[in-house]
Write a protein that holds these residues in place. Structure first.
Motif, PDB file in Angstrom:
ATOM      1  N   PHE A  92       5.644  -1.648  -9.246  1.00 21.24           N
ATOM      2  CA  PHE A  92       6.376  -3.170  -9.172  1.00 21.24           C
ATOM      3  C   PHE A  92       6.239  -3.547  -8.105  1.00 21.24           C
ATOM      4  CE2 PHE A  92      10.187  -6.079  -9.093  1.00 21.24           C
ATOM      5  CZ  PHE A  92       9.193  -7.160  -9.760  1.00 21.24           C
ATOM      6  N   ALA A  93       6.757  -2.992  -7.039  1.00 21.83           N
ATOM      7  CA  ALA A  93       7.195  -3.803  -5.750  1.00 21.83           C
ATOM      8  C   ALA A  93       5.650  -3.321  -4.883  1.00 21.83           C
ATOM      9  CB  ALA A  93       7.833  -2.741  -4.661  1.00 21.83           C
ATOM     10  N   GLY A  94       4.734  -2.798  -5.335  1.00 25.33           N
ATOM     11  CA  GLY A  94       3.495  -3.015  -5.100  1.00 25.33           C
ATOM     12  C   GLY A  94       2.580  -4.215  -4.932  1.00 25.33           C
ATOM     13  N   THR A  95       3.254  -4.789  -6.594  1.00 25.38           N
ATOM     14  CA  THR A  95       2.635  -5.908  -6.782  1.00 25.38           C
ATOM     15  C   THR A  95       3.770  -7.286  -6.406  1.00 25.38           C
ATOM     16  OG1 THR A  95       3.484  -6.441  -8.888  1.00 25.38           O
ATOM     17  CG2 THR A  95       1.335  -4.728  -9.154  1.00 25.38           C
ATOM     18  N   ASP A  96       4.470  -6.800  -6.620  1.00 25.58           N
ATOM     19  CA  ASP A  96       5.901  -8.110  -6.060  1.00 25.58           C
ATOM     20  C   ASP A  96       6.366  -7.585  -5.038  1.00 25.58           C
ATOM     21  OD1 ASP A  96       7.802 -10.241  -5.867  1.00 25.58           O
ATOM     22  OD2 ASP A  96       7.132 -10.988  -7.958  1.00 25.58           O
ATOM     23  N   PRO A  97       6.131  -7.513  -3.240  1.00 26.97           N
ATOM     24  CA  PRO A  97       6.672  -7.186  -2.560  1.00 26.97           C
ATOM     25  C   PRO A  97       8.209  -7.197  -2.218  1.00 26.97           C
ATOM     26  CG  PRO A  97       4.492  -7.126  -2.021  1.00 26.97           C
ATOM     27  CD  PRO A  97       4.715  -8.278  -2.922  1.00 26.97           C
ATOM     28  N   ALA A  98       8.577  -8.462  -2.150  1.00 24.38           N
ATOM     29  CA  ALA A  98       9.914  -9.301  -1.943  1.00 24.38           C
ATOM     30  C   ALA A  98      10.621  -9.334  -3.309  1.00 24.38           C
ATOM     31  CB  ALA A  98       9.520 -11.095  -2.005  1.00 24.38           C
ATOM     32  N   ALA A  99      10.389  -8.902  -4.004  1.00 28.59           N
ATOM     33  CA  ALA A  99      10.897  -8.657  -5.470  1.00 28.59           C
ATOM     34  C   ALA A  99      10.977  -7.123  -5.901  1.00 28.59           C
ATOM     35  CB  ALA A  99      10.295  -8.577  -6.996  1.00 28.59           C
ATOM     36  N   GLY A 100      10.151  -6.268  -5.018  1.00 30.73           N
ATOM     37  CA  GLY A 100      10.346  -5.070  -5.091  1.00 30.73           C
ATOM     38  C   GLY A 100      10.846  -4.433  -3.828  1.00 30.73           C
ATOM     39  N   HIS A 101      11.378  -5.194  -3.027  1.00 30.44           N
ATOM     40  CA  HIS A 101      11.647  -4.311  -1.893  1.00 30.44           C
ATOM     41  C   HIS A 101      13.500  -5.142  -2.845  1.00 30.44           C
ATOM     42  CE1 HIS A 101      13.996  -5.236   2.123  1.00 30.44           C
ATOM     43  NE2 HIS A 101      12.930  -4.259   2.291  1.00 30.44           N
ATOM     44  N   ARG A 102      13.827  -6.088  -2.813  1.00 30.61           N
ATOM     45  CA  ARG A 102      15.158  -6.191  -3.563  1.00 30.61           C
ATOM     46  C   ARG A 102      15.877  -5.040  -3.965  1.00 30.61           C
ATOM     47  NH1 ARG A 102      16.754  -8.842  -8.075  1.00 30.61           N
ATOM     48  NH2 ARG A 102      14.896  -9.204  -8.358  1.00 30.61           N
ATOM     49  N   LEU A 103      14.653  -4.552  -5.024  1.00 30.78           N
ATOM     50  CA  LEU A 103      15.242  -3.908  -6.583  1.00 30.78           C
ATOM     51  C   LEU A 103      15.251  -2.426  -5.919  1.00 30.78           C
ATOM     52  CD1 LEU A 103      12.748  -4.944  -9.422  1.00 30.78           C
ATOM     53  CD2 LEU A 103      15.661  -5.037  -8.642  1.00 30.78           C
ATOM     54  N   TYR A 114       0.613  -1.426  -0.157  1.00 28.78           N
ATOM     55  CA  TYR A 114      -0.066   0.399   0.820  1.00 28.78           C
ATOM     56  C   TYR A 114       0.574   0.414   0.156  1.00 28.78           C
ATOM     57  CZ  TYR A 114      -3.899  -3.308   1.659  1.00 28.78           C
ATOM     58  OH  TYR A 114      -4.204  -4.763   1.047  1.00 28.78           O
ATOM     59  N   ALA A 115       2.012   1.185   0.212  1.00 30.63           N
ATOM     60  CA  ALA A 115       2.610   2.796   0.861  1.00 30.63           C
ATOM     61  C   ALA A 115       3.709   2.467  -0.949  1.00 30.63           C
ATOM     62  CB  ALA A 115       4.068   2.406   2.035  1.00 30.63           C
ATOM     63  N   TRP A 116       3.591   1.351  -1.099  1.00 28.38           N
ATOM     64  CA  TRP A 116       4.850   1.636  -2.436  1.00 28.38           C
ATOM     65  C   TRP A 116       3.636   2.087  -3.437  1.00 28.38           C
ATOM     66  CZ3 TRP A 116       7.458  -3.499  -1.004  1.00 28.38           C
ATOM     67  CH2 TRP A 116       8.902  -3.181  -0.128  1.00 28.38           C
ATOM     68  N   GLN A 117       2.828   1.378  -3.704  1.00 27.99           N
ATOM     69  CA  GLN A 117       1.493   2.238  -4.476  1.00 27.99           C
ATOM     70  C   GLN A 117       1.426   3.273  -4.492  1.00 27.99           C
ATOM     71  OE1 GLN A 117       0.484   0.463  -6.598  1.00 27.99           O
ATOM     72  NE2 GLN A 117       0.208  -1.260  -6.897  1.00 27.99           N
TER      73      GLN A 117
END
Length: 220
Positions: A133-144, A18-21
């Protein structure tokens, strides 16, 4: 044989998407759809942790009291006309070099694997796109976001130096990530001191015109 320990997976919280979106919406160009984005952000933001919420509330208050044309002009002046405030994260690590083209391709492949398709006019390293993208795929988005933490922090500092209202959004993004460690602080310091690499070749399919060399050899 003793195996080398693997890095721990990024820990995400239920509120992260929610934060990232929300941050993604607020970092996009304020076009005619922006009032709807602002309204959505105002509804979502109060449920976020204070360190993430408060900067966003500061920005939404500013944006809500600023005429649309004035806000759009400020966005262009900040992100399009000030290279130090570049919102394209791979630029900080790779500059205008072949390596950046490779980094952009890898980002597109990462998004495609997760089902996110970008328009032809969208670059995958724009912070708003990375956050979406992080909002839809949190783990991968956090890594990026973590991989590009030095550039993200340098952008935040550049916006602060310009006294930009978007500083608040970058502060909120930083608050979703772990505190900087010693080596990460050193990476930010190195980028601030040296700047990105300067080889300007091999990026025509990926780089916006303002970041490409002038074919005539003169200044833009």
């Amino acid at each position: 044989m003793r195996r080398k320990p693997q890095p721990a997976a990024a820990r995400t919280e239920p509120w992260h998407p929610y934060a990232w979106q929300t941050q993604s919406l607020l970092l996009a160009y304020p076009d005619e759809q922006f009032p709807q984005s602002l309204s959505l952000a105002r509804r979502v933001t109060p449920a976020l942790p204070a360190r993430v919420r408060d900067p966003l509330l500061c920005f939404t208050d500013h944006a809500g009291h600023t005429p649309a044309g004035e806000l759009a002009a400020a966005y262009v002046a900040t992100f399009d006309h000030r290279k130090r405030c570049c919102p394209y994260l791979t630029y900080y690590a790779h500059g205008d070099t072949r390596r950046r083209g490779i980094a952009l391709l890898r980002l597109k492949q990462t998004y495609a694997a997760a089902g996110l398709r970008l328009g032809d006019d969208e670059l995958p390293d724009h912070l708003a796109v990375v956050l979406e993208f992080a909002g839809t795929d949190p783990a991968a988005g956090h890594r990026l976001l973590t991989e590009h933490r030095a550039g993200l922090e340098l952008l935040r500092l550049a916006l602060r130096a310009e006294d930009s209202p978007w500083t608040a959004v970058l502060e909120s993004v930083s608050a979703t990530l772990p505190p900087l460690k010693g080596d990460e602080r050193q990476a930010v310091a190195r980028l601030a001191a040296k700047g990105p690499p300067e080889e300007q070749v091999g990026l025509a399919p990926y780089t916006p015109p303002q970041y490409m060399p002038d074919p005539a050899g003169g200044p833009r």
